[in-house]
Scaffold this active site. Structure first.
Site, PDB file in Angstrom:
ATOM      1  N   GLY A  97      -6.833  -4.243  -5.832  1.00 57.17           N
ATOM      2  CA  GLY A  97      -7.163  -4.697  -4.490  1.00 57.17           C
ATOM      3  C   GLY A  97      -7.691  -6.107  -4.480  1.00 57.17           C
ATOM      4  O   GLY A  97      -7.407  -6.904  -5.374  1.00 57.17           O
ATOM      5  N   SER A  98      -8.505  -6.403  -3.490  1.00 53.42           N
ATOM      6  CA  SER A  98      -8.978  -7.768  -3.275  1.00 53.42           C
ATOM      7  C   SER A  98     -10.052  -8.156  -4.282  1.00 53.42           C
ATOM      8  O   SER A  98     -10.745  -7.307  -4.846  1.00 53.42           O
ATOM      9  CB  SER A  98      -9.541  -7.917  -1.861  1.00 53.42           C
ATOM     10  OG  SER A  98     -10.765  -7.203  -1.737  1.00 53.42           O
TER      11      SER A  98
ATOM     12  N   GLY B  48     -13.585  -7.082  -2.741  1.00 56.52           N
ATOM     13  CA  GLY B  48     -13.880  -5.662  -2.879  1.00 56.52           C
ATOM     14  C   GLY B  48     -14.002  -5.235  -4.328  1.00 56.52           C
ATOM     15  O   GLY B  48     -14.879  -4.444  -4.691  1.00 56.52           O
ATOM     16  N   GLY B  49     -13.122  -5.771  -5.174  1.00 61.69           N
ATOM     17  CA  GLY B  49     -13.141  -5.400  -6.578  1.00 61.69           C
ATOM     18  C   GLY B  49     -14.390  -5.841  -7.300  1.00 61.69           C
ATOM     19  O   GLY B  49     -14.979  -5.080  -8.076  1.00 61.69           O
TER      20      GLY B  49
ATOM     21  N   GLU C 155      -7.795  -4.856 -11.050  1.00 58.15           N
ATOM     22  CA  GLU C 155      -6.775  -5.889 -10.870  1.00 58.15           C
ATOM     23  C   GLU C 155      -7.058  -6.516  -9.523  1.00 58.15           C
ATOM     24  O   GLU C 155      -6.951  -5.857  -8.484  1.00 58.15           O
ATOM     25  CB  GLU C 155      -5.377  -5.270 -10.944  1.00 58.15           C
ATOM     26  CG  GLU C 155      -4.270  -6.302 -11.049  1.00 58.15           C
ATOM     27  CD  GLU C 155      -3.526  -6.435  -9.735  1.00 58.15           C
ATOM     28  OE1 GLU C 155      -3.969  -7.269  -8.911  1.00 58.15           O
ATOM     29  OE2 GLU C 155      -2.541  -5.739  -9.539  1.00 58.15           O
TER      30      GLU C 155
ATOM     31  N   CYS D 260       0.827  -8.615  -5.579  1.00 54.33           N
ATOM     32  CA  CYS D 260      -0.141  -9.304  -6.439  1.00 54.33           C
ATOM     33  C   CYS D 260       0.560 -10.272  -7.373  1.00 54.33           C
ATOM     34  O   CYS D 260      -0.085 -11.148  -7.953  1.00 54.33           O
ATOM     35  CB  CYS D 260      -0.966  -8.305  -7.227  1.00 54.33           C
ATOM     36  SG  CYS D 260       0.020  -7.130  -8.185  1.00 54.33           S
TER      37      CYS D 260
END
Length: 465
Positions: free
Chosen positions: A207-208, A211-212, A231, A268
């Site tokens: 994800g982002s 957020g990650g 990732e 991505c």
């Protein structure tokens, strides 16, 4: 296996996984392989219904989604085959040698053991391949770990439908329900609670960056920190050298335009930075790329917030670079190109922000040295593509080394969108593209994330199994 929306229900899901963990860790290769193949068959048997739900929620189109189901089923079966080849049960044995150290030693056997329940955060942009029965779930189950799936808000109905199918397979094979549990509609707070639950032993996230990294910090702030395999996105530079452009610029422009806009740029691995050397062939290529993008109308983005994020990121880049809009907006945003030079790109961090959508920045360098400096400024990225670096020259060797320093995958042909599921694949990279650059989230080596080495010294034979 019920809907989870509160901390108490997160506890229920995780505790079910913890109860199933000892059984699954000791399960045979044939038992795990049968589950993986059964899940693949269930996906394929209900393909039409699942694709219809996925298209309603994601707008990705039936062709793309049908292909994604095929990929998901392929990798589930692939993990079964690699299990049968011994991937999760590799042993290294050093027999005892009489005498004093350093020559003498006891008998040592290095084995791999499952880490335990894994929390898996589904991705927005791959409703099948990085979701309930995607690669993270497949690799964790293959490694002997139960999985607690955090459904993505972008495709909640699909997540529940796929999970219900998986549940039927688990029950039909008379396996513990806790092997796969689902968290639906969880808030950010619930996601953080999941990461910090004491029974969760590892986290897989796609994800982002924002957020990650928030969840990564929570994983490391636990009383007992756990591995966080995140990732976090990437801008995937593509270097187009004159040698390649002079040979086939039109076809390369067409190929690149398709890659930039594939999935409305919500990959991505989408190429977000195009590095070129100043010159006549470059100007022609840039013109051809713009022309190739003009007729492409993108589909709607996955969520309104994703569209807002793309427009904001694009506006930030536009403030620091020359803007060239190409094409017209359809259901999704119009493709766009930005243009700047290497000096400005290296100096401005705003130009290096990921635009998660159909856009790219063209960076003009005056030398190969500047090209390498551009790569160094980008830092960690999932991929770097090098068009025209085929000949064995000192300059090309230096460029390849520069690409390897910042990338998890280096391409010499083609485009980075499209990640093959195989043993040699590496989908990861230096920070910030990945929180664990020594691992991959795609390919059969990904199950190694969820296995922990243990050395057994002078152990009886039964303990070494």
């Amino acid at each position: 296996m019920t809907q989870v929306t509160t901390h108490a229900s997160v506890d229920t899901a995780v505790n079910q996984a913890a109860e199933a963990a000892p059984y699954w860790a000791e399960s045979s290769v044939s038992t795990r392989a049968a589950l993986l193949r059964g899940l693949a068959e269930a996906l394929e048997a209900h393909k039409a219904d699942l694709v219809a739900i996925a298209d309603e929620e994601s707008h990705l189109g039936s062709a793309r989604l049908t292909g994604e189901i095929a990929r998901s089923a392929f990798q589930l079966r692939g993990f079964a085959e690699h299990l049968e080849a011994g991937a999760a049960h590799k042993r290294v044995v050093d027999e005892a040698i009489a005498g004093a150290p350093p020559a003498g030693r006891p008998q040592l056997t290095r084995v791999l053991r499952p880490v335990g329940p894994v929390a898996m955060f589904s991705a927005s942009n791959f409703p099948f391949a990085f979701s309930v029965l995607g690669g993270d779930t497949a690799s964790a189950l293959a490694a002997g770990c139960p999985v607690v799936v955090k459904a993505h808000s972008g495709h909640p109905r699909l997540s529940k439908a796929v999970f219900d199918l998986a549940r039927q397979v688990v029950l039909a094979q008379q396996l513990p329900e806790g092997l796969l549990t689902l968290i639906e509609g969880a808030s950010r707070g619930s996601g953080g609670y999941l990461v910090q639950h004491p029974e969760i032993k590892a986290v897989a996230f796609t994800g982002s960056y924002q957020g990650g990294t928030a969840l990564w910090r929570l994983a490391n702030e636990r009383p007992v920190p756990i591995p966080f395999f995140g990732e976090l996105g990437s801008i995937n530079p593509l270097v187009a050298l004159p040698e390649a452009l002079e040979a086939d610029s039109q076809n390369l422009a067409n190929t690149l335009a398709g890659s930039i806009t594939m999935g409305c740029g919500q990959f991505c691995t989408s190429p977000g930075v195009i590095v070129v050397l100043k010159g006549g062939s470059t100007e022609q290529f840039i013109s051809q790329l713009g022309d190739a993008l003009k007729p492409i109308q993108t589909h709607a983005m996955l969520t309104p917030s994703m569209r807002e994020g793309f427009e904001h990121a694009s506006s930030v880049v536009a403030e620091h670079a020359k803007t060239q809009l190409v094409g017209t907006a359809g259901p999704g945003p119009a493709p766009r190109l930005y243009r700047t030079d290497a000096i400005a790109f290296i100096a401005s961090s705003q130009l290096r922000e990921e635009m998660f959508g159909p856009a790219a920045v063209i960076v003009e360098a005056s030398s190969l040295t500047e090209v390498e400096q551009v790569l160094g400024a980008i830092g960690g990225t999932l991929t770097t593509t090098l068009w025209g670096a085929s000949d064995d020259t000192p300059a090309n060797r230096s460029l390849v080394r520069a690409a390897e320093r910042v990338s998890g995958r280096v391409l010499f042909k083609g485009v980075p969108t499209g990640v093959a599921v195989c043993a040699a694949q590496n989908h990861g990279g230096p920070w910030p593209s990945s929180t664990a650059p020594q691992t991959t989230s795609v390919g059969y080596a990904s199950l190694e994330r969820f296995l922990r080495p243990v050395a057994l010294q002078d152990a009886p034979a039964w303990a070494q199994a």
